[in-house]
Design a protein around this motif. Structure first.
Motif, short mmCIF file in Angstrom:
data_model
loop_
_atom_site.label_atom_id
_atom_site.label_comp_id
_atom_site.label_asym_id
_atom_site.label_seq_id
_atom_site.Cartn_x
_atom_site.Cartn_y
_atom_site.Cartn_z
N PRO A 167 -12.77 -8.29 6.89
CA PRO A 167 -11.38 -7.22 6.16
C PRO A 167 -12.19 -6.00 5.49
O PRO A 167 -11.37 -5.45 4.68
N GLU A 168 -13.16 -5.47 5.86
CA GLU A 168 -13.74 -4.35 5.50
C GLU A 168 -13.70 -3.27 6.22
O GLU A 168 -13.58 -3.18 7.47
N VAL A 169 -13.25 -2.09 5.52
CA VAL A 169 -12.92 -0.78 6.23
C VAL A 169 -13.79 0.25 5.54
O VAL A 169 -13.85 0.55 4.28
N ASP A 170 -14.77 1.00 6.47
CA ASP A 170 -15.48 2.10 5.88
C ASP A 170 -14.80 3.45 6.05
O ASP A 170 -14.16 3.59 7.20
N PHE A 171 -14.70 4.29 4.87
CA PHE A 171 -14.12 5.57 5.14
C PHE A 171 -14.72 6.92 4.59
O PHE A 171 -15.53 6.55 3.36
N LYS A 172 -14.44 7.89 4.84
CA LYS A 172 -14.43 9.09 4.22
C LYS A 172 -13.20 9.84 3.55
O LYS A 172 -12.52 9.99 4.45
N VAL A 173 -13.24 10.36 2.54
CA VAL A 173 -11.95 11.05 2.23
C VAL A 173 -12.34 12.22 1.61
O VAL A 173 -13.10 12.58 0.46
N PHE A 174 -11.60 13.45 1.76
CA PHE A 174 -11.76 14.92 1.17
C PHE A 174 -10.42 14.95 0.47
O PHE A 174 -9.30 14.91 0.86
N CYS A 175 -10.59 15.32 -0.86
CA CYS A 175 -9.49 14.95 -1.69
C CYS A 175 -9.41 15.82 -2.79
O CYS A 175 -10.33 16.66 -3.11
N SER A 176 -8.20 16.16 -3.52
CA SER A 176 -8.05 17.13 -4.69
C SER A 176 -8.53 16.53 -5.64
O SER A 176 -8.93 15.18 -6.26
N LYS A 177 -8.84 17.32 -6.73
CA LYS A 177 -9.05 16.63 -8.02
C LYS A 177 -8.23 15.96 -8.77
O LYS A 177 -6.73 15.69 -8.33
N GLY A 178 -8.60 14.77 -9.72
CA GLY A 178 -7.24 13.98 -10.27
C GLY A 178 -7.25 12.80 -9.40
O GLY A 178 -6.25 12.13 -9.40
N PHE A 179 -7.75 12.72 -8.30
CA PHE A 179 -7.42 11.58 -7.14
C PHE A 179 -8.04 10.46 -7.59
O PHE A 179 -9.32 10.47 -7.84
N TYR A 180 -7.33 9.40 -7.25
CA TYR A 180 -8.10 8.01 -7.62
C TYR A 180 -8.25 7.00 -6.33
O TYR A 180 -7.32 6.76 -5.72
N VAL A 181 -9.44 7.07 -5.98
CA VAL A 181 -9.82 6.53 -4.55
C VAL A 181 -9.67 5.08 -4.83
O VAL A 181 -9.21 4.27 -3.66
N ARG A 182 -9.71 4.34 -5.88
CA ARG A 182 -9.29 2.88 -5.83
C ARG A 182 -7.84 2.69 -5.80
O ARG A 182 -7.49 1.86 -5.10
N THR A 183 -6.90 3.65 -6.31
CA THR A 183 -5.62 3.59 -5.98
C THR A 183 -5.17 4.08 -4.39
O THR A 183 -4.50 3.15 -3.77
N TYR A 184 -6.22 4.87 -3.94
CA TYR A 184 -5.88 4.98 -2.49
C TYR A 184 -6.22 3.71 -1.83
O TYR A 184 -5.44 3.24 -0.92
N ALA A 185 -7.18 3.06 -2.00
CA ALA A 185 -7.33 1.91 -1.23
C ALA A 185 -6.26 0.58 -1.43
O ALA A 185 -5.90 0.15 -0.59
N HIS A 186 -6.08 0.78 -2.95
CA HIS A 186 -4.94 -0.39 -3.26
C HIS A 186 -3.47 0.01 -2.22
O HIS A 186 -2.70 -0.81 -1.86
N ASP A 187 -3.02 1.33 -2.12
CA ASP A 187 -1.84 1.40 -1.80
C ASP A 187 -1.90 1.51 -0.19
O ASP A 187 -1.06 1.23 0.58
N ILE A 188 -3.17 1.69 0.56
CA ILE A 188 -3.62 1.35 1.88
C ILE A 188 -3.25 -0.08 2.22
O ILE A 188 -2.50 -0.46 3.19
N GLY A 189 -3.77 -0.82 1.25
CA GLY A 189 -3.59 -2.21 1.50
C GLY A 189 -2.17 -2.73 1.49
O GLY A 189 -1.79 -3.76 2.08
N ALA A 190 -1.28 -2.10 0.53
CA ALA A 190 -0.10 -2.37 0.28
C ALA A 190 0.73 -1.96 1.55
O ALA A 190 1.89 -2.64 2.14
N LYS A 191 0.26 -0.91 2.07
CA LYS A 191 1.08 -0.35 3.21
C LYS A 191 0.80 -1.19 4.47
O LYS A 191 1.60 -1.50 5.15
N LEU A 192 -0.45 -1.84 4.58
CA LEU A 192 -0.56 -2.86 5.53
C LEU A 192 -0.18 -4.15 5.34
O LEU A 192 -0.07 -5.02 6.15
N GLY A 193 0.36 -4.48 4.26
CA GLY A 193 1.18 -5.57 3.75
C GLY A 193 0.03 -6.95 3.25
O GLY A 193 0.69 -7.80 3.05
#
Length: 244
Positions: A167-193
């Protein structure tokens, strides 16, 4: 090196630290205050206790450019774990729900990541330093309280997926200030269902600063003060880096 403050003998500049896990950004600042012999230190962008990597400490007169340095884009290496959502959106939280992880293809995973590129909005997590009526959200979260958070505009300019071993996925993300990587992971999981949480995080760049010149926390604790002064990025060098 910038000229030392006559009162403290401490030069002004930015000290780059490679934060160790299981400590707060405030812990690093406290160690640096003792190591450098000054109270005038701040940090640019909080790293959660779980996270490691680049923490920028602004020292003496460099505190005046703290907001400027914090406004720059960031780069993170992370791992998300599918199949479980947590109260903090990372591995340090309480597991709220577990679901079966389907046999997602690399294309399925990429498509979910692609949904969160460009400009979009994030709802900040409860475990964050954002304040509600003057109280940081994380303090309310500790009391079991949850309040409405307004979505905030963020940007992802690029992402890379380097490993998929469900169930693991390694990634790199280039993002703006104020970006929450934990929320990014959470939202990607929600998108995958199936849900997901952030299980590892390392900040590798902030603006023009990278880890190459960072000192370790051990070096900060035990290193020679003059050597730490030499490791700092001076205000003059920062001006050149920024093209000022």
């Amino acid at each position: 090196m910038s000229r030392p403050n006559p009162a403290s003998g401490v030069p002004s500049g930015v000290l780059l630290v490679d934060k160790a896990p299981d400590m707060t950004s405030h812990d690093v600042v406290a160690i640096a205050r003792r190591a450098l012999g000054t109270k005038k230190i701040g940090h640019c962008g909080t790293l959660d206790p779980m996270a490691t990597g680049l923490l920028m400490l602004v020292v003496e007169r460099a505190t005046k450019i703290q907001d400027l340095l914090m406004s720059e884009d960031k780069e993170y290496d992370g791992t998300l774990t599918l199949g479980a959502t947590t109260s903090t959106q990372d591995r340090q939280g309480e597991v709220l729900e577990e679901r079966e992880v389907a046999a997602f293809s690399a294309e399925d995973i990429d498509a979910a990541f692609a949904e969160f590129t460009g400009n979009f909005e994030q709802i900040p997590p409860m475990v964050s330093a954002i304040k509600k009526d003057g109280v940081p959200l994380y303090k309310l979260a500790r009391k079991g309280q949850e309040v409405k958070r307004d979505p905030r505009p963020v940007e992802v300019t690029k992402y890379e997926i380097s490993r998929i071993e469900l169930p693991e996925v390694d990634f790199k993300v280039f993002c703006s200030k104020g970006f929450y990587v934990r929320t990014y992971a959470h939202d990607i999981g929600a998108k995958l269902g199936c849900g997901a949480h952030l299980s590892a995080l390392r900040r590798v760049r902030s603006g023009r600063f990278v880890l190459d010149r960072a000192v370790t926390v051990d070096e900060l604790k035990n290193g020679d003060r003059e050597e730490l002064f030499k490791a700092m990025v001076s205000l003059a060098e920062i001006s050149l880096m920024r093209g000022a």
